[in-house]
Design a protein around this motif. Sequence first.
Motif, PDB file in Angstrom:
ATOM      1  N   ALA A  68      34.616  17.058 -22.217  1.00  0.00           N
ATOM      2  CA  ALA A  68      34.433  17.802 -23.468  1.00  0.00           C
ATOM      3  C   ALA A  68      32.944  18.005 -23.763  1.00  0.00           C
ATOM      4  O   ALA A  68      32.521  19.110 -24.105  1.00  0.00           O
ATOM      5  N   SER A  69      32.149  16.958 -23.604  1.00  0.00           N
ATOM      6  CA  SER A  69      30.708  17.100 -23.856  1.00  0.00           C
ATOM      7  C   SER A  69      30.060  18.005 -22.810  1.00  0.00           C
ATOM      8  O   SER A  69      29.116  18.736 -23.120  1.00  0.00           O
ATOM      9  N   GLY A  70      30.568  17.986 -21.581  1.00  0.00           N
ATOM     10  CA  GLY A  70      30.066  18.898 -20.553  1.00  0.00           C
ATOM     11  C   GLY A  70      30.364  20.342 -20.894  1.00  0.00           C
ATOM     12  O   GLY A  70      29.541  21.236 -20.639  1.00  0.00           O
ATOM     13  N   LEU A  71      31.519  20.593 -21.482  1.00  0.00           N
ATOM     14  CA  LEU A  71      31.868  21.947 -21.918  1.00  0.00           C
ATOM     15  C   LEU A  71      30.952  22.424 -23.043  1.00  0.00           C
ATOM     16  O   LEU A  71      30.551  23.587 -23.068  1.00  0.00           O
ATOM     17  N   VAL A  72      30.631  21.530 -23.950  1.00  0.00           N
ATOM     18  CA  VAL A  72      29.707  21.884 -25.036  1.00  0.00           C
ATOM     19  C   VAL A  72      28.340  22.218 -24.451  1.00  0.00           C
ATOM     20  O   VAL A  72      27.724  23.224 -24.810  1.00  0.00           O
ATOM     21  N   SER A  73      27.858  21.385 -23.534  1.00  0.00           N
ATOM     22  CA  SER A  73      26.555  21.644 -22.895  1.00  0.00           C
ATOM     23  C   SER A  73      26.566  22.970 -22.148  1.00  0.00           C
ATOM     24  O   SER A  73      25.601  23.737 -22.213  1.00  0.00           O
ATOM     25  N   LEU A  74      27.648  23.228 -21.433  1.00  0.00           N
ATOM     26  CA  LEU A  74      27.757  24.493 -20.712  1.00  0.00           C
ATOM     27  C   LEU A  74      27.764  25.672 -21.684  1.00  0.00           C
ATOM     28  O   LEU A  74      27.095  26.678 -21.447  1.00  0.00           O
ATOM     29  N   SER A  75      28.464  25.548 -22.783  1.00  0.00           N
ATOM     30  CA  SER A  75      28.503  26.621 -23.783  1.00  0.00           C
ATOM     31  C   SER A  75      27.107  26.907 -24.334  1.00  0.00           C
ATOM     32  O   SER A  75      26.729  28.068 -24.514  1.00  0.00           O
ATOM     33  N   VAL A  76      26.355  25.854 -24.571  1.00  0.00           N
ATOM     34  CA  VAL A  76      24.973  26.017 -25.040  1.00  0.00           C
ATOM     35  C   VAL A  76      24.144  26.729 -23.979  1.00  0.00           C
ATOM     36  O   VAL A  76      23.365  27.642 -24.282  1.00  0.00           O
ATOM     37  N   GLY A  77      24.318  26.336 -22.717  1.00  0.00           N
ATOM     38  CA  GLY A  77      23.584  26.980 -21.625  1.00  0.00           C
ATOM     39  C   GLY A  77      23.932  28.449 -21.476  1.00  0.00           C
ATOM     40  O   GLY A  77      23.051  29.296 -21.319  1.00  0.00           O
ATOM     41  N   VAL A  78      25.227  28.752 -21.544  1.00  0.00           N
ATOM     42  CA  VAL A  78      25.671  30.148 -21.439  1.00  0.00           C
ATOM     43  C   VAL A  78      25.101  30.957 -22.603  1.00  0.00           C
ATOM     44  O   VAL A  78      24.614  32.074 -22.414  1.00  0.00           O
ATOM     45  N   ALA A  79      25.139  30.394 -23.787  1.00  0.00           N
ATOM     46  CA  ALA A  79      24.589  31.098 -24.959  1.00  0.00           C
ATOM     47  C   ALA A  79      23.092  31.335 -24.804  1.00  0.00           C
ATOM     48  O   ALA A  79      22.593  32.418 -25.120  1.00  0.00           O
ATOM     49  N   ALA A  80      22.379  30.340 -24.283  1.00  0.00           N
ATOM     50  CA  ALA A  80      20.928  30.483 -24.092  1.00  0.00           C
ATOM     51  C   ALA A  80      20.615  31.575 -23.077  1.00  0.00           C
ATOM     52  O   ALA A  80      19.696  32.374 -23.268  1.00  0.00           O
ATOM     53  N   VAL A  81      21.366  31.623 -21.994  1.00  0.00           N
ATOM     54  CA  VAL A  81      21.157  32.665 -20.985  1.00  0.00           C
ATOM     55  C   VAL A  81      21.507  34.034 -21.562  1.00  0.00           C
ATOM     56  O   VAL A  81      20.794  35.003 -21.336  1.00  0.00           O
ATOM     57  N   ALA A  82      22.577  34.118 -22.339  1.00  0.00           N
ATOM     58  CA  ALA A  82      22.977  35.397 -22.933  1.00  0.00           C
ATOM     59  C   ALA A  82      21.941  35.875 -23.945  1.00  0.00           C
ATOM     60  O   ALA A  82      21.603  37.058 -23.977  1.00  0.00           O
ATOM     61  N   VAL A  83      21.411  34.966 -24.753  1.00  0.00           N
ATOM     62  CA  VAL A  83      20.365  35.336 -25.715  1.00  0.00           C
ATOM     63  C   VAL A  83      19.126  35.784 -24.968  1.00  0.00           C
ATOM     64  O   VAL A  83      18.494  36.774 -25.303  1.00  0.00           O
ATOM     65  N   ASP A  84      18.781  35.057 -23.894  1.00  0.00           N
ATOM     66  CA  ASP A  84      17.616  35.421 -23.103  1.00  0.00           C
ATOM     67  C   ASP A  84      17.799  36.799 -22.473  1.00  0.00           C
ATOM     68  O   ASP A  84      16.864  37.564 -22.365  1.00  0.00           O
ATOM     69  N   ALA A  85      19.023  37.118 -22.069  1.00  0.00           N
ATOM     70  CA  ALA A  85      19.282  38.427 -21.470  1.00  0.00           C
ATOM     71  C   ALA A  85      18.986  39.541 -22.461  1.00  0.00           C
ATOM     72  O   ALA A  85      18.621  40.634 -22.070  1.00  0.00           O
ATOM     73  N   ALA A  86      19.120  39.233 -23.735  1.00  0.00           N
ATOM     74  CA  ALA A  86      18.866  40.240 -24.757  1.00  0.00           C
ATOM     75  C   ALA A  86      17.391  40.319 -25.137  1.00  0.00           C
ATOM     76  O   ALA A  86      16.992  41.226 -25.833  1.00  0.00           O
TER      77      ALA A  86
ATOM     78  N   VAL B 101      17.845  29.729 -17.592  1.00  0.00           N
ATOM     79  CA  VAL B 101      17.384  30.382 -18.823  1.00  0.00           C
ATOM     80  C   VAL B 101      15.857  30.569 -18.796  1.00  0.00           C
ATOM     81  O   VAL B 101      15.343  31.504 -19.390  1.00  0.00           O
ATOM     82  N   ARG B 102      15.163  29.723 -18.085  1.00  0.00           N
ATOM     83  CA  ARG B 102      13.698  29.809 -18.014  1.00  0.00           C
ATOM     84  C   ARG B 102      13.209  30.722 -16.897  1.00  0.00           C
ATOM     85  O   ARG B 102      12.023  30.957 -16.755  1.00  0.00           O
ATOM     86  N   CYS B 103      14.116  31.206 -16.089  1.00  0.00           N
ATOM     87  CA  CYS B 103      13.777  32.050 -14.943  1.00  0.00           C
ATOM     88  C   CYS B 103      13.718  33.515 -15.393  1.00  0.00           C
ATOM     89  O   CYS B 103      14.630  33.984 -16.072  1.00  0.00           O
ATOM     90  N   PRO B 104      12.672  34.230 -15.010  1.00  0.00           N
ATOM     91  CA  PRO B 104      12.585  35.650 -15.402  1.00  0.00           C
ATOM     92  C   PRO B 104      13.759  36.456 -14.859  1.00  0.00           C
ATOM     93  O   PRO B 104      14.272  36.184 -13.773  1.00  0.00           O
ATOM     94  N   GLY B 105      14.176  37.432 -15.628  1.00  0.00           N
ATOM     95  CA  GLY B 105      15.285  38.280 -15.223  1.00  0.00           C
ATOM     96  C   GLY B 105      14.986  39.032 -13.941  1.00  0.00           C
ATOM     97  O   GLY B 105      13.879  39.531 -13.750  1.00  0.00           O
ATOM     98  N   SER B 106      15.957  39.063 -13.046  1.00  0.00           N
ATOM     99  CA  SER B 106      15.824  39.776 -11.779  1.00  0.00           C
ATOM    100  C   SER B 106      17.217  39.932 -11.181  1.00  0.00           C
ATOM    101  O   SER B 106      18.158  39.245 -11.594  1.00  0.00           O
ATOM    102  N   PRO B 107      17.356  40.806 -10.196  1.00  0.00           N
ATOM    103  CA  PRO B 107      18.651  40.917  -9.528  1.00  0.00           C
ATOM    104  C   PRO B 107      19.085  39.603  -8.869  1.00  0.00           C
ATOM    105  O   PRO B 107      20.272  39.271  -8.876  1.00  0.00           O
ATOM    106  N   SER B 108      18.132  38.847  -8.331  1.00  0.00           N
ATOM    107  CA  SER B 108      18.464  37.554  -7.705  1.00  0.00           C
ATOM    108  C   SER B 108      18.981  36.568  -8.739  1.00  0.00           C
ATOM    109  O   SER B 108      19.942  35.837  -8.489  1.00  0.00           O
ATOM    110  N   ARG B 109      18.346  36.545  -9.905  1.00  0.00           N
ATOM    111  CA  ARG B 109      18.794  35.649 -10.985  1.00  0.00           C
ATOM    112  C   ARG B 109      20.207  36.025 -11.415  1.00  0.00           C
ATOM    113  O   ARG B 109      21.074  35.169 -11.572  1.00  0.00           O
TER     114      ARG B 109
END
Length: 105
Positions: A54-72, A26-34
């Motif tokens: 279960a807690s790992g799934l919650v953490s992953l969901s937060v990470g996916v959401a953060a990357v998706a928000v960052d993509a926007a 999520v902290r990495c600038p957008g690029s084709p490699s990323r």
Amino acid sequence: LLPHLEVALASKPTAVTAATVLSSLVRCPGSPSRSAVLDVCAARLASRAHELTASGLVSLSVGVAAVAVDAAGVSGGAWSPPTALVEKLRTQLDIKRYDLPPGAL
């Protein structure tokens, strides 16, 4: 660093490792490699997310959401989570939700 991550992910790491890598990008600038590394992580997780707690799934969901928000916004990256990963997360969270304390979701 991203080309090295892509090579390392080719060795089929555990779901925990793939989730950690995905969340860290999520902290990495957008690029084709990323985007390529995120795609590899997402593919691995779409097939192995059932290995996460279960807690790992919650953490992953937060990470996916953060990357998706960052993509926007912030980094201008154009990556969004594939439907297969979103569906796998939804299914696994539904199965494992009773393993979580109240309010965790």
